[in-house]
Design a protein around this motif. Structure first.
Motif, PDB file in Angstrom:
ATOM      1  N   SER A  27       0.948  -1.350   0.152  1.00 53.19           N
ATOM      2  CA  SER A  27       0.013  -0.136   0.072  1.00 53.19           C
ATOM      3  C   SER A  27       0.221   1.645   0.086  1.00 53.19           C
ATOM      4  O   SER A  27       0.748   2.353  -0.508  1.00 53.19           O
ATOM      5  N   ALA A  28       2.007   1.630   1.276  1.00 50.88           N
ATOM      6  CA  ALA A  28       2.946   2.881   0.679  1.00 50.88           C
ATOM      7  C   ALA A  28       3.155   2.270  -0.525  1.00 50.88           C
ATOM      8  O   ALA A  28       3.437   3.863  -1.418  1.00 50.88           O
ATOM      9  N   GLN A  29       4.189   1.484  -1.579  1.00 47.26           N
ATOM     10  CA  GLN A  29       4.549   1.354  -3.011  1.00 47.26           C
ATOM     11  C   GLN A  29       3.286   1.811  -3.760  1.00 47.26           C
ATOM     12  O   GLN A  29       3.432   3.167  -4.696  1.00 47.26           O
ATOM     13  N   GLN A  30       1.907   1.609  -3.486  1.00 43.02           N
ATOM     14  CA  GLN A  30       1.037   2.283  -4.321  1.00 43.02           C
ATOM     15  C   GLN A  30       1.208   3.972  -4.427  1.00 43.02           C
ATOM     16  O   GLN A  30       0.874   4.506  -5.041  1.00 43.02           O
ATOM     17  N   THR A  31       0.336   3.883  -3.201  1.00 44.16           N
ATOM     18  CA  THR A  31       0.332   5.230  -2.559  1.00 44.16           C
ATOM     19  C   THR A  31       2.073   6.436  -3.034  1.00 44.16           C
ATOM     20  O   THR A  31       1.561   7.692  -3.466  1.00 44.16           O
ATOM     21  N   ALA A  32       2.617   5.831  -3.396  1.00 46.46           N
ATOM     22  CA  ALA A  32       3.757   7.041  -3.394  1.00 46.46           C
ATOM     23  C   ALA A  32       4.317   7.800  -4.928  1.00 46.46           C
ATOM     24  O   ALA A  32       3.871   7.758  -5.390  1.00 46.46           O
ATOM     25  N   TRP A  34       1.184   6.552  -6.777  1.00 43.41           N
ATOM     26  CA  TRP A  34      -0.102   6.717  -7.990  1.00 43.41           C
ATOM     27  C   TRP A  34      -1.331   8.082  -6.639  1.00 43.41           C
ATOM     28  O   TRP A  34      -2.266   8.071  -7.967  1.00 43.41           O
ATOM     29  N   GLY A  35      -0.820   8.354  -5.842  1.00 47.05           N
ATOM     30  CA  GLY A  35      -0.850   9.034  -4.567  1.00 47.05           C
ATOM     31  C   GLY A  35      -2.542   8.645  -3.718  1.00 47.05           C
ATOM     32  O   GLY A  35      -2.863   9.660  -3.578  1.00 47.05           O
ATOM     33  N   ALA A  36      -2.485   7.309  -4.223  1.00 46.98           N
ATOM     34  CA  ALA A  36      -3.851   6.709  -3.602  1.00 46.98           C
ATOM     35  C   ALA A  36      -3.636   5.225  -3.510  1.00 46.98           C
ATOM     36  O   ALA A  36      -3.070   4.842  -4.655  1.00 46.98           O
ATOM     37  N   LEU A  37      -4.132   4.116  -2.995  1.00 48.45           N
ATOM     38  CA  LEU A  37      -4.990   3.095  -3.286  1.00 48.45           C
ATOM     39  C   LEU A  37      -5.134   2.793  -4.370  1.00 48.45           C
ATOM     40  O   LEU A  37      -6.074   3.081  -4.469  1.00 48.45           O
TER      41      LEU A  37
END
Length: 67
Positions: A27-32, A34-37
């Motif tokens: 989830s941290a990689q996705q947020t980094a 794409w800006g969100a999950l």
């Protein structure tokens, strides 16, 4: 081992490697990236290639994952 590219069109957002046939896109990689999950209705384009110590990246395959 394997190289997995997370794609945004033709742009590589992130490259991850794994010595097994699975990987976790946290989830941290996705947020980094794409800006969100990523959630229902989202798609994720990934390119996967096997790595060789003597030949480098093999022929890659691209797949689209749908959430």
């Amino acid at each position: 081992s394997y190289a997995i590219d997370i794609l945004d069109g033709a742009t590589v957002k992130r490259t991850m490697t794994s010595t097994t046939t699975s990987i976790v896109y946290t989830s941290a990689q996705q947020t980094a990236d794409w800006g969100a999950l990523l959630g229902p209705g989202a798609t994720l384009h990934v390119r996967i290639a096997q790595l060789s110590a003597t030949r480098g990246r093999g022929t890659a395959r691209t797949v689209t994952l749908m959430f």
